[in-house]
Structures are given as C-alpha cells and as structure tokens.
Design an enzyme around this catalytic site. Structure first.
Site, PDB file in Angstrom:
ATOM      1  CB  SER A 148      -0.860  -0.015   1.278  1.00  0.00           C
ATOM      2  OG  SER A 148      -1.383   1.268   1.569  1.00  0.00           O
ATOM      3  CE1 TYR A 161      -3.800   0.540   3.980  1.00  0.00           C
ATOM      4  CE2 TYR A 161      -5.166  -1.356   4.484  1.00  0.00           C
ATOM      5  CZ  TYR A 161      -4.513  -0.555   3.566  1.00  0.00           C
ATOM      6  OH  TYR A 161      -4.571  -0.855   2.222  1.00  0.00           O
TER       7      TYR A 161
HETATM    8  P1  NAP Z   1     -11.925  -4.885  -0.516  1.00  0.00           P
HETATM    9  O1  NAP Z   1     -12.722  -4.380  -1.664  1.00  0.00           O
HETATM   10  O2  NAP Z   1     -12.307  -4.535   0.885  1.00  0.00           O
HETATM   11  O3  NAP Z   1     -11.778  -6.494  -0.639  1.00  0.00           O
HETATM   12  C1  NAP Z   1     -11.032  -7.163   0.347  1.00  0.00           C
HETATM   13  C2  NAP Z   1     -11.347  -8.634   0.220  1.00  0.00           C
HETATM   14  O4  NAP Z   1     -10.671  -9.373   1.262  1.00  0.00           O
HETATM   15  C3  NAP Z   1     -12.847  -8.906   0.395  1.00  0.00           C
HETATM   16  O5  NAP Z   1     -13.252  -9.916  -0.496  1.00  0.00           O
HETATM   17  C4  NAP Z   1     -12.903  -9.394   1.832  1.00  0.00           C
HETATM   18  O6  NAP Z   1     -13.996 -10.209   2.107  1.00  0.00           O
HETATM   19  C5  NAP Z   1     -11.630 -10.207   1.901  1.00  0.00           C
HETATM   20  N1  NAP Z   1     -11.280 -10.508   3.301  1.00  0.00           N
HETATM   21  C6  NAP Z   1     -11.260  -9.660   4.347  1.00  0.00           C
HETATM   22  N2  NAP Z   1     -10.905 -10.318   5.461  1.00  0.00           N
HETATM   23  C7  NAP Z   1     -10.697 -11.619   5.104  1.00  0.00           C
HETATM   24  C8  NAP Z   1     -10.304 -12.796   5.817  1.00  0.00           C
HETATM   25  N3  NAP Z   1     -10.063 -12.778   7.129  1.00  0.00           N
HETATM   26  N4  NAP Z   1     -10.194 -13.966   5.127  1.00  0.00           N
HETATM   27  C9  NAP Z   1     -10.471 -14.013   3.801  1.00  0.00           C
HETATM   28  N5  NAP Z   1     -10.846 -12.920   3.052  1.00  0.00           N
HETATM   29  C10 NAP Z   1     -10.945 -11.746   3.720  1.00  0.00           C
HETATM   30  O7  NAP Z   1     -10.427  -4.406  -0.679  1.00  0.00           O
HETATM   31  P2  NAP Z   1      -9.627  -3.944  -1.992  1.00  0.00           P
HETATM   32  O8  NAP Z   1      -9.716  -2.481  -2.119  1.00  0.00           O
HETATM   33  O9  NAP Z   1      -9.958  -4.848  -3.142  1.00  0.00           O
HETATM   34  O10 NAP Z   1      -8.159  -4.270  -1.453  1.00  0.00           O
HETATM   35  C11 NAP Z   1      -7.593  -5.541  -1.624  1.00  0.00           C
HETATM   36  C12 NAP Z   1      -6.197  -5.441  -1.035  1.00  0.00           C
HETATM   37  O11 NAP Z   1      -5.522  -4.312  -1.616  1.00  0.00           O
HETATM   38  C13 NAP Z   1      -6.194  -5.190   0.462  1.00  0.00           C
HETATM   39  O12 NAP Z   1      -5.082  -5.869   1.043  1.00  0.00           O
HETATM   40  C14 NAP Z   1      -5.976  -3.678   0.573  1.00  0.00           C
HETATM   41  O13 NAP Z   1      -5.359  -3.324   1.802  1.00  0.00           O
HETATM   42  C15 NAP Z   1      -5.052  -3.443  -0.579  1.00  0.00           C
HETATM   43  N6  NAP Z   1      -5.011  -2.088  -1.111  1.00  0.00           N
HETATM   44  C16 NAP Z   1      -6.161  -1.473  -1.531  1.00  0.00           C
HETATM   45  C17 NAP Z   1      -6.051  -0.185  -2.105  1.00  0.00           C
HETATM   46  C18 NAP Z   1      -7.246   0.569  -2.603  1.00  0.00           C
HETATM   47  O14 NAP Z   1      -7.095   1.775  -2.855  1.00  0.00           O
HETATM   48  N7  NAP Z   1      -8.396  -0.051  -2.757  1.00  0.00           N
HETATM   49  C19 NAP Z   1      -4.822   0.416  -2.245  1.00  0.00           C
HETATM   50  C20 NAP Z   1      -3.683  -0.259  -1.758  1.00  0.00           C
HETATM   51  C21 NAP Z   1      -3.808  -1.512  -1.211  1.00  0.00           C
HETATM   52  P3  NAP Z   1     -15.236  -9.502   2.870  1.00  0.00           P
HETATM   53  O15 NAP Z   1     -16.006  -8.769   1.815  1.00  0.00           O
HETATM   54  O16 NAP Z   1     -15.997 -10.640   3.480  1.00  0.00           O
HETATM   55  O17 NAP Z   1     -14.653  -8.575   3.917  1.00  0.00           O
HETATM   56  C1  GCO Z   2      -6.940   5.250   3.112  1.00  0.00           C
HETATM   57  C2  GCO Z   2      -7.048   4.321   1.938  1.00  0.00           C
HETATM   58  C3  GCO Z   2      -5.686   3.771   1.589  1.00  0.00           C
HETATM   59  C4  GCO Z   2      -5.806   2.788   0.446  1.00  0.00           C
HETATM   60  C5  GCO Z   2      -4.496   2.245   0.066  1.00  0.00           C
HETATM   61  C6  GCO Z   2      -3.548   3.298  -0.439  1.00  0.00           C
HETATM   62  O1  GCO Z   2      -7.874   5.282   3.928  1.00  0.00           O
HETATM   63  O2  GCO Z   2      -5.901   5.926   3.195  1.00  0.00           O
HETATM   64  O3  GCO Z   2      -7.964   3.286   2.192  1.00  0.00           O
HETATM   65  O4  GCO Z   2      -5.120   3.144   2.705  1.00  0.00           O
HETATM   66  O5  GCO Z   2      -6.610   1.709   0.788  1.00  0.00           O
HETATM   67  O6  GCO Z   2      -3.912   1.450   1.037  1.00  0.00           O
HETATM   68  O7  GCO Z   2      -2.435   2.623  -0.999  1.00  0.00           O
END
Ligand code: NAP
Ligand code: GCO
Length: 263
Positions: A148, A161
């Site tokens: 992230s 986080y």
């Molecule tokens: P999301 O839409 O919240 O999806 C997360 C997924 O993980 C959901 O399917 C969730 O299931 C599942 N999950 C949560 N807890 C779990 C557990 N204990 N066991 C199995 N599955 C579990 O998140 P996203 O935005 O796609 O992000 C995916 C990854 O990318 C995360 O690691 C997040 O930190 C990272 N990330 C996101 C962003 C962003 O801007 N979106 C940026 C950087 C990094 P449920 O629906 O049941 O909770």
């Molecule tokens: C926040 C956002 C970010 C993104 C991502 C950025 O609240 O700042 O959720 O944390 O999820 O991790 O890379």
C-alpha cells in the site's frame, strides 16, 4: 531460450489469490487467468465465494473457490492441502485479502488494532508459510503481497493499517531473503488509491479526500483495478525471476510527487 511473450505466460501454473471475490483480488485473478493460470481463490463468506464464482464464470474463467478465513492457520493449512489434492500445487500466491479501519489512534481499541494486524500482516505470514514447503520441493514459486501507499506513508486514522502494510513490506523482503535460494521470488505490489469498495467512502463527491488524492496524483485520477493487471502478471511470471524483495508501486506517481500547488 523462451521468447519474451513466453516469459509472461502463466500456462500450467496454479494461482491462489486470497479475498478475491471482488475488488483488486478479482482483477488480479482475471489477469493471471488471461495469462494462462488456473485460478483458485478464497473468501471468508460462502455467499461471497458463490458470487465470486458467478463473476469468474461471467468473465469466462473456471475458478475454484474455497471458504477460508486467512487468519485461521488450521483452516489455511486444510485449504492448501485440499487445493493441492483437487487442483494442484500452488505456484503463485497473491496475499490480497485485507481490511482497513479508519479510526483516530487515540480512539481505536487494542482489539480493533489487532484485528487489522491479524488480517493484513499475520495472515500473509500464515498463507506464505502454508505454500512455501511445496514451492521449495518444486524448486520454484511466486509470492506477491499486496502492500500500500501506507507501506511508505502515514496519514490520520489509519495507524493499524499503516503498521500492518509497513510490516508487510518487510515480510516481503524477508521471504525474498530466506527463500531466494529455492528459486522462490517474493515481491509486493503497492497500489495507489484505487476505485474499489474499500475506498468508496473516500470517493463520494463531497468528500474532501477525493480532491486531495487527485491533487496528490500526477496522473490526476484515482487508480482502477485494471491498472494493476500488467504488474501482477509481470511479478507472477518468469519475466521477474531475478526481481526479488521489491515493492512495485502502481500509484500513478503519488510517491514521487509533492502534490499540485493550490491555485
Ligand atoms: P476490498 O474491496 O475490501 O476487498 C477485500 C477482500 O478481502 C474482500 O473480499 C474481503 O472479504 C476479503 N477478506 C477480508 N478479510 C478476510 C479474511 N479474514 N479472510 C479471507 N478474506 C478476507 O479491498 P480492496 O480495495 O480490493 O483491497 C484488496 C487489497 O488491496 C487489500 O489488502 C488492501 O489493503 C489493498 N489495497 C487497496 C487499495 C485501494 O485503494 N483499494 C490500495 C492499496 C492496497 P469480505 O467482503 O468478506 O470482507
Ligand atoms: C486510506 C485508503 C488507503 C488505500 C491504500 C492506499 O484510507 O488511506 O484506504 O489506505 O486503501 O492502502 O495505498
């Protein structure tokens, strides 16, 4: 010697993407499938597995879904054993499952802090520990941890986080260090701010964060899950066999940029 397109091929590989019923995990799984991999995913709720299987089918992908809480080591070990029997040895692990809690640190309970650490840092350890022995026997493996911006930067309300994602960067480097000699590469993908359910609360038109991120991103837009597909195939394929312990930031340039000067 493989030609360059062969180096990006995932034909014959089994890829396990955690938490991949939707969002970033689903997009990465789509890309790995398009490159030839067999897709396995897990989620924590059966209804999400069912929805995910429908979505993969609609995308023309025959995926294998498993119900598993990635924080639960016995469940993870059982899932990996079942996958090895029913699908095959896991060649590529993408530690994608993750949560965020946006709470001012002085108001956050220890239990809330621990829950984020458990899913975003302890679970990638549990998952990697479960697949590495078979990768060692095979003499090859790919582990991709979804890091992230918060692996490098802090901001208000995301202390747990940021601690987890900072730790995940170092876990990535340590797995690379400890298992590189077995031809196992462990790298991270550090997405910027991506349009998914997790960031939906920050993207409402009236939310100040929306304008803030546009000003902080040279690309002047939120990222899309599609932006992560090429980097994921690169790190999952032979094309990156000498890339190890690296976090590839797919952030539109956020980490390089001080931010647009207010007019
Ligand atoms: P999301 O839409 O919240 O999806 C997360 C997924 O993980 C959901 O399917 C969730 O299931 C599942 N999950 C949560 N807890 C779990 C557990 N204990 N066991 C199995 N599955 C579990 O998140 P996203 O935005 O796609 O992000 C995916 C990854 O990318 C995360 O690691 C997040 O930190 C990272 N990330 C996101 C962003 C962003 O801007 N979106 C940026 C950087 C990094 P449920 O629906 O049941 O909770
Ligand atoms: C926040 C956002 C970010 C993104 C991502 C950025 O609240 O700042 O959720 O944390 O999820 O991790 O890379």
């Amino acid at each position: 010697m493989n030609n360059i397109s062969d180096k990006f091929s995932l034909k014959g590989k089994v890829a396990l993407v955690t938490g991949a019923s939707y969002g970033i995990g689903f997009a990465i799984a789509e890309a790995l499938a398009e490159a030839g991999a067999t897709i396995v995913f897990n989620d924590i709720k059966q209804e999400l597995i069912d929805e995910g299987l429908k979505a993969y089918k609609a995308a023309g992908i025959t995926a294998h879904g498993y119900l598993c809480d990635v924080t639960n080591e016995p469940q993870v070990q059982e899932m990996v054993t079942k996958i090895e029997k029913e699908v095959g040895v896991v060649d590529i692990l993408v530690n994608n499952a993750g949560i965020i809690k946006r709470i001012p640190m002085h108001e956050m309970s220890a239990a809330e802090f621990r829950q984020v650490i458990d899913i975003d840092l302890n679970a990638p350890f549990i998952m990697a520990k479960a697949v590495i022995p078979a990768m060692m026997k095979k003499g090859a493996g790919k582990i991709i941890n979804i890091c992230s911006m918060m692996s490098e930067l802090g901001r208000e309300t995301v202390s747990a986080y940021a601690a987890a994602k900072g730790g995940l960067k170092m876990l990535t480097r340590n797995i690379a260090s400890e298992y590189g000699e077995y031809n196992i590469q462990c790298n991270g993908i550090g997405p910027g701010y991506i349009e998914t359910p997790q960031t939906a609360p920050l993207r409402t038109p009236e939310h100040p964060f929306n304008k803030f991120i546009i000003a902080k991103t040279p690309a002047a837009r939120w990222g899309r899950t599609d932006d992560l597909k090429g980097p994921a195939v690169f790190l999952a394929s032979e094309a990156s066999n000498f890339v190890n312990g690296h976090v590839l930031y797919v952030d539109g340039g956020i980490l390089a940029y001080i931010g647009k000067q207010p007019k």
